[in-house]
Design an enzyme around this catalytic site. Structure first.
Site, PDB file in Angstrom:
ATOM      1  N   GLY A 182      -4.065 -20.544  13.765  1.00  0.00           N
ATOM      2  CA  GLY A 182      -3.163 -19.818  12.884  1.00  0.00           C
ATOM      3  C   GLY A 182      -3.841 -18.921  11.879  1.00  0.00           C
ATOM      4  O   GLY A 182      -3.195 -18.428  10.956  1.00  0.00           O
TER       5      GLY A 182
ATOM      6  N   GLU B 101      -8.666 -23.885  16.662  1.00  0.00           N
ATOM      7  CA  GLU B 101      -8.077 -23.176  17.789  1.00  0.00           C
ATOM      8  C   GLU B 101      -7.709 -21.738  17.439  1.00  0.00           C
ATOM      9  O   GLU B 101      -6.530 -21.363  17.426  1.00  0.00           O
ATOM     10  CB  GLU B 101      -6.829 -23.927  18.278  1.00  0.00           C
ATOM     11  CG  GLU B 101      -7.112 -25.339  18.742  1.00  0.00           C
ATOM     12  CD  GLU B 101      -5.837 -26.144  18.973  1.00  0.00           C
ATOM     13  OE1 GLU B 101      -4.738 -25.587  18.755  1.00  0.00           O
ATOM     14  OE2 GLU B 101      -5.932 -27.310  19.369  1.00  0.00           O
TER      15      GLU B 101
ATOM     16  N   CYS C  19      16.741   0.889  25.522  1.00  0.00           N
ATOM     17  CA  CYS C  19      18.140   1.048  25.121  1.00  0.00           C
ATOM     18  C   CYS C  19      18.518  -0.089  24.165  1.00  0.00           C
ATOM     19  O   CYS C  19      19.274  -0.998  24.502  1.00  0.00           O
ATOM     20  CB  CYS C  19      19.038   1.049  26.356  1.00  0.00           C
ATOM     21  SG  CYS C  19      20.730   1.556  26.000  1.00  0.00           S
TER      22      CYS C  19
END
Length: 461
Positions: free
Chosen positions: A276, A318, A389
């Protein structure tokens, strides 16, 4: 490089105003944060990456395209490995995974985290040593667990009591004893600069610490003696710029380690603090260096273990976004420029939410610059949008671009290495862009561009 040219390279928006209103020296100091490290603007005005002009890359590979600075990626792997020299650095494959990146990760000495059978398949196909892998997931299927067992994955992070029972039965039947970590929900959530140390346990991941499930899971594994419990795992959020959340998380998870020791006389050898770690998407962001992170996290764990009279476990982390995120930028071609009653100028590019969903999904902020030329035009406030779109098809919400931006210009958006290609879709049946690695004046496609034939191949109606 003149001041406004530097700003056009680095891109900035916020209360401080556009980057080119500051000095070139101030702006140039931001290069390692916002753009891949080999990026510069040539005398002809083109951005270059790895010694190759974006104009040449666009001509050869088309747009949109994800351009990966291989030297940048490798250098970030080395920096994390060096900073956390006495810890294990697991690259979080969910941020971006392909065979070429897997091989780079292995060559640079990192471990690898996967969180699905597909990611495991890519890693195995690339020849990554399974014993250096970790396998995450809150709902791993029986076939995924079986493949992990058969391959000899180094550790499995268990996420539920059902998974413990399922894996125990499968392991006993196979005559194996896999290493496992218990994922703990520690009641801490951290996102960017926000930190709230209250009960954030209403989520699908992990075992609750406050409710006692985490302790119960660890004791269950120890008592049944079918799996090898190596340690605990926690993950507190993403895009984190400081270590305050990790401090509270570490305190709580070390307390759990002490409870397990007191209950069963076992000191678990491993502790995974998750990832993180944040990166710079705009020049307002201030990420920590790997060295700073290592120093602070080690200090936190050492202090908490001393207080609990525990031996310091082997730490693992990590990082995914922090390694691959800054190493990539996306190259687009401008198709239309539309001024809406003086309110805003919309700059439409040939990609959009199918190659970067994060702005629409997370309200994420990005930067942009005209990459194919220099401009002395006055800056204008623009919104970079895609071709889909969908009114929410926004790539960059607000950015200062030169007022003479026009169809045919190449536009570069930095910080797109993490979660952009991984979360890409075929919305509106738009083929996904290629990933092109650039190094030492040469480029190579590591993930090819999808074609209409690829889309039609799956349509068997």
């Amino acid at each position: 490089m003149r001041a406004h040219e530097a700003g056009a390279l680095h891109g900035d928006l916020g209360h401080r105003g556009p980057a080119w209103l500051r000095t070139p020296e101030d702006v140039n100091a931001l290069v390692p944060q916002l753009w891949p490290r080999t990026v510069n603007r040539s005398e002809s005005g083109h951005l270059e990456i790895g010694g190759v002009s974006v104009a040449d890359l666009a001509a050869e590979h088309g747009t949109p395209a994800y351009l990966l600075d291989e030297d940048d990626l490798r250098s970030r792997c080395r920096e994390f490995a060096a900073a956390f020299g006495d810890a294990d650095v697991f690259y979080a494959g969910k941020s971006f995974l392909c065979k070429a990146v897997v091989r780079i990760i292995e060559e640079e000495g990192l471990f690898l985290d996967v969180c699905s059978g597909g990611e495991l398949a890519v890693a195995l196909k690339a020849g990554f040593p399974p014993e250096r892998m970790g396998f995450h997931g809150n709902n791993k299927s029986i076939s995924e667990l079986q493949r992990a067992l058969d391959a000899g994955v180094g550790r499995i992070i268990v996420d539920s009591f059902q998974e413990i029972d399922r894996l125990s039965e499968m392991s006993e039947r196979a005559g194996k004893r896999p290493n496992v970590l218990v994922r703990v929900t520690v009641g801490v959530e951290a996102h960017t600069h926000e930190f709230i140390a209250t009960a954030h346990e209403d989520q699908k991941f992990g075992f609750s610490l406050a409710g006692g499930a985490a302790l119960q899971a660890a004791l269950k594994i120890l008592d049944e003696n079918k799996l090898e419990l190596k340690g605990l795992h926690s993950h507190i959020g993403s895009q984190i710029f400081d270590t305050s959340g990790f401090e509270v998380s570490a305190r709580r998870i070390v307390e759990l380690q002490a409870q397990i020791r007191d209950a069963r006389g076992v000191e678990l050898p491993d502790l995974d603090l998750g990832g993180g770690f944040g990166i710079a998407y705009t020049t307002q962001d201030t990420p920590s260096t790997p060295g700073d992170l290592a120093k602070r996290l080690n200090k936190i764990i050492e202090s908490e273990c001393d207080l609990a009279s525990l031996r310091k476990p082997r730490i693992s982390i990590e990082p995914g976004r922090a390694i691959v995120g800054p190493a990539v930028f996306t190259l687009y071609e401008v198709g239309t420029v539309k001024d809406v009653d003086g309110i805003r100028t919309y700059v439409s590019v040939d990609g959009g939410m199918s190659d970067n969903i994060r702005t629409a999904l997370y309200d994420a902020s990005y930067s942009a610059t005209v990459a194919s030329r220099e401009s002395a035009a006055e800056p204008m406030l623009a919104r970079v949008v895609g071709k889909h779109c969908e009114s929410g098809d926004i790539v960059v919400k607000d950015e200062f671009l030169p007022a003479d931006v026009q169809p045919g210009d190449l536009l570069a958006v930095p910080g797109t290495g993490a979660y952009c290609r991984s979360m890409a879709s075929n919305y509106n049946h738009v083929p996904r862009p290629p990933v092109v690695a650039v190094r030492d004046g040469a480029s190579r496609v590591i993930v090819r561009r999808e074609t209409e034939d690829d889309l039609l191949a799956l349509d068997v109606g």
